[in-house]
Design an enzyme around this catalytic site. Structure first.
Site, PDB file in Angstrom:
ATOM      1  N   LEU A 124      47.342  40.215  44.560  1.00 22.90           N
ATOM      2  CA  LEU A 124      46.137  39.515  44.120  1.00 22.90           C
ATOM      3  C   LEU A 124      46.532  38.296  43.279  1.00 22.90           C
ATOM      4  N   GLU A 126      47.963  35.099  41.328  1.00 20.45           N
ATOM      5  CA  GLU A 126      48.553  33.797  41.671  1.00 20.45           C
ATOM      6  C   GLU A 126      48.825  33.062  40.364  1.00 20.45           C
ATOM      7  N   ALA A 129      45.562  32.463  38.883  1.00 15.74           N
ATOM      8  CA  ALA A 129      44.594  33.563  39.022  1.00 15.74           C
ATOM      9  C   ALA A 129      45.259  34.857  38.568  1.00 15.74           C
ATOM     10  N   ASP A 239      40.561  49.976  40.053  1.00 13.94           N
ATOM     11  CA  ASP A 239      39.992  51.095  39.274  1.00 13.94           C
ATOM     12  C   ASP A 239      40.899  52.320  39.414  1.00 13.94           C
ATOM     13  N   HIS A 337      65.119  56.807  15.793  1.00 12.31           N
ATOM     14  CA  HIS A 337      66.516  56.963  16.206  1.00 12.31           C
ATOM     15  C   HIS A 337      67.419  56.035  15.381  1.00 12.31           C
ATOM     16  N   GLU A 362      47.992  45.320  36.186  1.00 11.00           N
ATOM     17  CA  GLU A 362      46.729  45.941  36.638  1.00 11.00           C
ATOM     18  C   GLU A 362      45.609  45.687  35.641  1.00 11.00           C
ATOM     19  N   GLY A 363      45.645  44.532  35.003  1.00  9.29           N
ATOM     20  CA  GLY A 363      44.631  44.131  34.013  1.00  9.29           C
ATOM     21  C   GLY A 363      45.166  44.371  32.616  1.00  9.29           C
TER      22      GLY A 363
HETATM   23  N1  CAA Z   1      34.048  48.011  41.465  1.00  3.16           N
HETATM   24  C1  CAA Z   1      33.260  47.447  42.409  1.00  3.16           C
HETATM   25  N2  CAA Z   1      32.793  46.184  42.310  1.00  3.16           N
HETATM   26  C2  CAA Z   1      33.141  45.481  41.209  1.00  3.16           C
HETATM   27  C3  CAA Z   1      33.958  46.010  40.188  1.00  3.16           C
HETATM   28  C4  CAA Z   1      34.418  47.342  40.360  1.00  3.16           C
HETATM   29  N3  CAA Z   1      35.203  47.915  39.442  1.00  3.16           N
HETATM   30  N4  CAA Z   1      34.138  45.070  39.235  1.00  3.16           N
HETATM   31  C5  CAA Z   1      33.444  43.987  39.616  1.00  3.16           C
HETATM   32  N5  CAA Z   1      32.858  44.238  40.816  1.00  3.16           N
HETATM   33  C6  CAA Z   1      31.977  43.352  41.569  1.00  3.16           C
HETATM   34  C7  CAA Z   1      30.761  42.974  40.733  1.00  3.16           C
HETATM   35  O1  CAA Z   1      29.747  43.944  40.867  1.00  3.16           O
HETATM   36  C8  CAA Z   1      30.371  41.652  41.328  1.00  3.16           C
HETATM   37  O2  CAA Z   1      29.672  41.907  42.538  1.00  3.16           O
HETATM   38  P1  CAA Z   1      28.462  40.980  43.083  1.00  3.16           P
HETATM   39  O3  CAA Z   1      29.111  39.785  43.676  1.00  3.16           O
HETATM   40  O4  CAA Z   1      27.797  41.823  44.108  1.00  3.16           O
HETATM   41  O5  CAA Z   1      27.608  40.643  41.905  1.00  3.16           O
HETATM   42  C9  CAA Z   1      31.712  41.015  41.709  1.00  3.16           C
HETATM   43  O6  CAA Z   1      32.636  42.104  41.813  1.00  3.16           O
HETATM   44  C10 CAA Z   1      32.201  40.046  40.653  1.00  3.16           C
HETATM   45  O7  CAA Z   1      32.274  40.749  39.431  1.00  3.16           O
HETATM   46  P2  CAA Z   1      32.393  40.039  38.011  1.00  3.16           P
HETATM   47  O8  CAA Z   1      31.352  38.967  37.922  1.00  3.16           O
HETATM   48  O9  CAA Z   1      32.433  41.083  36.976  1.00  3.16           O
HETATM   49  O10 CAA Z   1      33.822  39.319  38.166  1.00  3.16           O
HETATM   50  P3  CAA Z   1      34.625  38.438  37.145  1.00  3.16           P
HETATM   51  O11 CAA Z   1      35.103  37.241  37.832  1.00  3.16           O
HETATM   52  O12 CAA Z   1      33.875  38.287  35.869  1.00  3.16           O
HETATM   53  O13 CAA Z   1      35.952  39.351  36.903  1.00  3.16           O
HETATM   54  C11 CAA Z   1      37.292  41.041  35.863  1.00  3.16           C
HETATM   55  C12 CAA Z   1      35.906  40.605  36.365  1.00  3.16           C
HETATM   56  C13 CAA Z   1      37.117  42.516  35.495  1.00  3.16           C
HETATM   57  C14 CAA Z   1      37.754  40.284  34.649  1.00  3.16           C
HETATM   58  C15 CAA Z   1      38.321  40.915  37.011  1.00  3.16           C
HETATM   59  O14 CAA Z   1      38.586  39.555  37.292  1.00  3.16           O
HETATM   60  C16 CAA Z   1      39.637  41.610  36.698  1.00  3.16           C
HETATM   61  O15 CAA Z   1      39.750  42.828  36.866  1.00  3.16           O
HETATM   62  N6  CAA Z   1      40.675  40.853  36.236  1.00  3.16           N
HETATM   63  C17 CAA Z   1      41.996  41.408  36.022  1.00  3.16           C
HETATM   64  C18 CAA Z   1      42.833  41.252  37.262  1.00  3.16           C
HETATM   65  C19 CAA Z   1      43.799  42.367  37.440  1.00  3.16           C
HETATM   66  O16 CAA Z   1      43.618  43.481  37.003  1.00  3.16           O
HETATM   67  N7  CAA Z   1      44.861  42.082  38.169  1.00  3.16           N
HETATM   68  C20 CAA Z   1      45.794  43.090  38.505  1.00  3.16           C
HETATM   69  C21 CAA Z   1      46.612  42.627  39.663  1.00  3.16           C
HETATM   70  S1  CAA Z   1      47.397  43.966  40.498  1.00  3.16           S
HETATM   71  C22 CAA Z   1      48.618  44.445  39.551  1.00  3.16           C
HETATM   72  O17 CAA Z   1      48.796  44.011  38.475  1.00  3.16           O
HETATM   73  C23 CAA Z   1      49.458  45.495  40.215  1.00  3.16           C
HETATM   74  C24 CAA Z   1      50.540  45.910  39.365  1.00  3.16           C
HETATM   75  O18 CAA Z   1      50.636  45.614  38.252  1.00  3.16           O
HETATM   76  C25 CAA Z   1      51.565  46.705  39.786  1.00  3.16           C
HETATM   77  P1  FAD Z   2      46.693  35.491  31.740  1.00  3.47           P
HETATM   78  O1  FAD Z   2      45.504  35.857  32.549  1.00  3.47           O
HETATM   79  O2  FAD Z   2      47.064  34.063  31.664  1.00  3.47           O
HETATM   80  O3  FAD Z   2      46.485  36.052  30.279  1.00  3.47           O
HETATM   81  C1  FAD Z   2      47.233  35.588  29.133  1.00  3.47           C
HETATM   82  C2  FAD Z   2      46.651  36.278  27.900  1.00  3.47           C
HETATM   83  O4  FAD Z   2      45.276  35.872  27.718  1.00  3.47           O
HETATM   84  C3  FAD Z   2      46.628  37.817  28.010  1.00  3.47           C
HETATM   85  O5  FAD Z   2      46.852  38.382  26.756  1.00  3.47           O
HETATM   86  C4  FAD Z   2      45.197  38.096  28.451  1.00  3.47           C
HETATM   87  O6  FAD Z   2      44.757  39.386  28.116  1.00  3.47           O
HETATM   88  C5  FAD Z   2      44.440  37.026  27.678  1.00  3.47           C
HETATM   89  N1  FAD Z   2      43.151  36.706  28.294  1.00  3.47           N
HETATM   90  C6  FAD Z   2      42.933  36.160  29.524  1.00  3.47           C
HETATM   91  N2  FAD Z   2      41.621  36.044  29.731  1.00  3.47           N
HETATM   92  C7  FAD Z   2      40.992  36.524  28.642  1.00  3.47           C
HETATM   93  C8  FAD Z   2      39.631  36.679  28.244  1.00  3.47           C
HETATM   94  N3  FAD Z   2      38.631  36.328  29.061  1.00  3.47           N
HETATM   95  N4  FAD Z   2      39.356  37.198  27.025  1.00  3.47           N
HETATM   96  C9  FAD Z   2      40.365  37.577  26.194  1.00  3.47           C
HETATM   97  N5  FAD Z   2      41.674  37.465  26.519  1.00  3.47           N
HETATM   98  C10 FAD Z   2      41.983  36.953  27.718  1.00  3.47           C
HETATM   99  N6  FAD Z   2      49.706  41.281  40.285  1.00  3.47           N
HETATM  100  C11 FAD Z   2      49.412  41.658  41.557  1.00  3.47           C
HETATM  101  O7  FAD Z   2      48.471  41.170  42.151  1.00  3.47           O
HETATM  102  N7  FAD Z   2      50.169  42.600  42.184  1.00  3.47           N
HETATM  103  C12 FAD Z   2      51.231  43.176  41.580  1.00  3.47           C
HETATM  104  O8  FAD Z   2      51.878  44.041  42.193  1.00  3.47           O
HETATM  105  C13 FAD Z   2      51.569  42.784  40.248  1.00  3.47           C
HETATM  106  N8  FAD Z   2      52.664  43.304  39.629  1.00  3.47           N
HETATM  107  C14 FAD Z   2      53.036  42.795  38.416  1.00  3.47           C
HETATM  108  C15 FAD Z   2      54.251  43.204  37.861  1.00  3.47           C
HETATM  109  C16 FAD Z   2      54.688  42.637  36.677  1.00  3.47           C
HETATM  110  C17 FAD Z   2      56.006  43.060  36.108  1.00  3.47           C
HETATM  111  C18 FAD Z   2      53.879  41.669  36.023  1.00  3.47           C
HETATM  112  C19 FAD Z   2      54.332  41.038  34.735  1.00  3.47           C
HETATM  113  C20 FAD Z   2      52.690  41.300  36.555  1.00  3.47           C
HETATM  114  C21 FAD Z   2      52.247  41.840  37.764  1.00  3.47           C
HETATM  115  N9  FAD Z   2      51.070  41.423  38.363  1.00  3.47           N
HETATM  116  C22 FAD Z   2      50.767  41.803  39.635  1.00  3.47           C
HETATM  117  C23 FAD Z   2      50.238  40.431  37.710  1.00  3.47           C
HETATM  118  C24 FAD Z   2      49.451  41.009  36.535  1.00  3.47           C
HETATM  119  O9  FAD Z   2      48.388  41.758  36.989  1.00  3.47           O
HETATM  120  C25 FAD Z   2      49.020  39.821  35.670  1.00  3.47           C
HETATM  121  O10 FAD Z   2      50.181  39.325  35.030  1.00  3.47           O
HETATM  122  C26 FAD Z   2      47.964  40.190  34.665  1.00  3.47           C
HETATM  123  O11 FAD Z   2      46.767  40.541  35.306  1.00  3.47           O
HETATM  124  C27 FAD Z   2      47.704  39.076  33.646  1.00  3.47           C
HETATM  125  O12 FAD Z   2      47.585  37.816  34.261  1.00  3.47           O
HETATM  126  P2  FAD Z   2      48.461  36.576  33.709  1.00  3.47           P
HETATM  127  O13 FAD Z   2      49.855  37.017  33.656  1.00  3.47           O
HETATM  128  O14 FAD Z   2      48.137  35.383  34.529  1.00  3.47           O
HETATM  129  O15 FAD Z   2      47.961  36.344  32.219  1.00  3.47           O
END
Ligand code: CAA
Ligand code: FAD
Length: 378
Positions: A124, A126, A129, A239, A337, A362-363
């Protein structure tokens, strides 16, 4: 209410404990030091059925439950945070293909992933993003029977090692989050390449890579779910994934507390074992209390997922508290330790480095608070 594990959950716990003791603990330090992806271990986890637990039998799953799956992650993380991260992420594409895929997609991809023959990844994030997942710039344009992908992903766990990737891309930029779609991309697809491999603070044995798409053509059958459904699909996957990451954090915290109690019983200062000092016992009590709090948040969120109830808020709460607990406990464990905790001869410094990521991926913790707040203020 019943807080006991079922027979099946107890069996899973016992068998994964044995697996960890024989296959994971002995190499945890080495793969961290060498930044070596433990492919053989993942294959063995698959062979022993640990990657199949919560998935339907008809697609190569074991028909087990979500709590058991999270127990597996927890037990692995007690000894190796990196392997736990790899496994937790691997579950994500399987879960999404099963939830949103066509019968053909399920038949083509799932059994290979649950058996450990193939490794999965979820892409997801970028460069622009991260927390703002809605800002994905990668595009997917339908051209005849194919989608053409262009763009890049960063920080992708299992990137470069995986065979099956679930990728999020924009099919209609003007529609915002409703213009995002999900795709299954196989490794070695022309136009898909691996860019920078990250050098990290922790979970060093896991791979974290950039993915590059340059006019990458994939069959239109590889659309996962419907066009425009990608953002929701990602959120649904996250989730569930967040409970897995909370379980990783829980395991790390439990592992660190276990090591610390052992050490304090052995190490003597001022003529008695360190465990006898009340100042340190208070830390142990704090560590234990926070671990128990996160354990029950995690098991509760898993239970809600298992029973088909809403669990977005509970998953975010479990991840927030679980990851903060992992940082608190591993930090205190290093402290208790003394100088030895700072040395690589002991696993504590690795555990502390591995724990940090649980507050980020994962957020982040801040995003977990946004999710929780939006749910409780509706
Ligand atoms: N379940 C189902 N639908 C959901 C949802 C959920 N949990 N959360 C939001 N949606 C839906 C909303 O209902 C809304 O739907 P409609 O278009 O029908 O209204 C739509 O999605 C948009 O929702 P929001 O307006 O709440 O979206 P937003 O742009 O404000 O973003 C956010 C919400 C929670 C901040 C989201 O952007 C987010 O989770 N950001 C963090 C990203 C993240 O976790 N990245 C992890 C990458 S993977 C990874 O990191 C893997 C790894 O480590 C190993
Ligand atoms: P940013 O979004 O730039 O955030 C920087 C700081 O600002 C953080 O403290 C954040 O909490 C804070 N911040 C941002 N927005 C707000 C707000 N609205 N209010 C308050 N504070 C805010 N992604 C994938 O898609 N797939 C993967 O498998 C995956 N694996 C990963 C593995 C590793 C080791 C790492 C480091 C990252 C991985 N990610 C993956 C990406 C990861 O999910 C993101 O790094 C993470 O979601 C945060 O995004 P960012 O690094 O761009 O930080």
């Amino acid at each position: 209410m019943n807080f006991d594990f079922t027979n099946e959950q107890n069996m899973v716990k016992q068998s994964i404990e044995e697996f960890v003791q024989n296959e994971i603990e002995p190499i945890a330090e080495e793969i961290d030091r060498e930044h070596r992806f433990p492919r053989e271990t993942i294959k063995k986890l698959g062979k022993n059925g640990f990657l199949a637990i919560p998935f339907p039998v008809e697609y190569g799953g074991a028909g087990g439950d979500t709590i058991s799956k999270n127990i597996v992650i927890e037990e692995i993380a007690k000894k190796c945070g990196a392997t736990a991260a790899i496994v937790s992420v691997h579950y994500l594409p399987i879960n999404l293909i099963l939830k949103f895929g066509t019968k053909e997609q399920k038949e083509k991809y799932v059994a290979k992933l649950t058996s450990g023959e193939h490794i999965g990844a979820f892409a997801l994030t970028e460069p622009n993003a991260g927390s703002d997942a809605s800002n994905v710039q990668t595009t997917a344009v339908l051209d005849g029977d194919e989608y053409i992908l262009n763009g890049s992903k960063c920080f992708i766990t299992n990137g470069g090692e995986a065979d099956t990737y679930v990728i999020l891309a924009m099919t209609d930029k003007s529609a915002g989050t409703r213009g995002m779609s999900a795709f299954i991309v196989e490794k070695d697809t022309p136009g898909f390449s691996i860019g920078k491999i990250e050098d990290k603070m922790g979970i060093c044995a896991s791979s974290t890579a950039e993915l590059i798409f340059e006019n990458c053509r994939i069959p239109k059958e590889n659309l996962l779910g419907k066009e425009g459904q990608g953002f929701k699909l990602a959120m649904v996957g996250l989730d569930s994934g967040r409970i897995g990451m909370a379980s990783q954090a829980l395991g790390l915290a439990e592992g660190a507390l276990e090591e610390t109690i052992k050490y304090l019983k052995e190490r003597e200062q001022f003529g008695k074992p360190l465990i006898k000092f009340q100042g340190l016992q208070w830390y142990l009590a704090d560590m234990h209390s926070r671990i128990e709090a996160s354990r029950w948040l995690i098991y509760h969120a898993s239970y809600l997922e298992q029973t088909g109830k809403p669990f977005t808020k509970e998953a975010a709460t479990a991840k927030l508290i679980g990851s903060e607990t992992a940082m608190y406990v591993t930090h205190k464990a290093v402290q208790m330790h003394g100088g030895y905790g700072f040395m690589k001869d002991y696993p504590l410094e690795r555990m502390m480095r591995d724990a940090k990521i649980t507050e980020i991926y994962e957020g982040t913790s801040e995003i977990m608070k946004i999710v929780i707040a939006s749910q409780i203020t509706r």
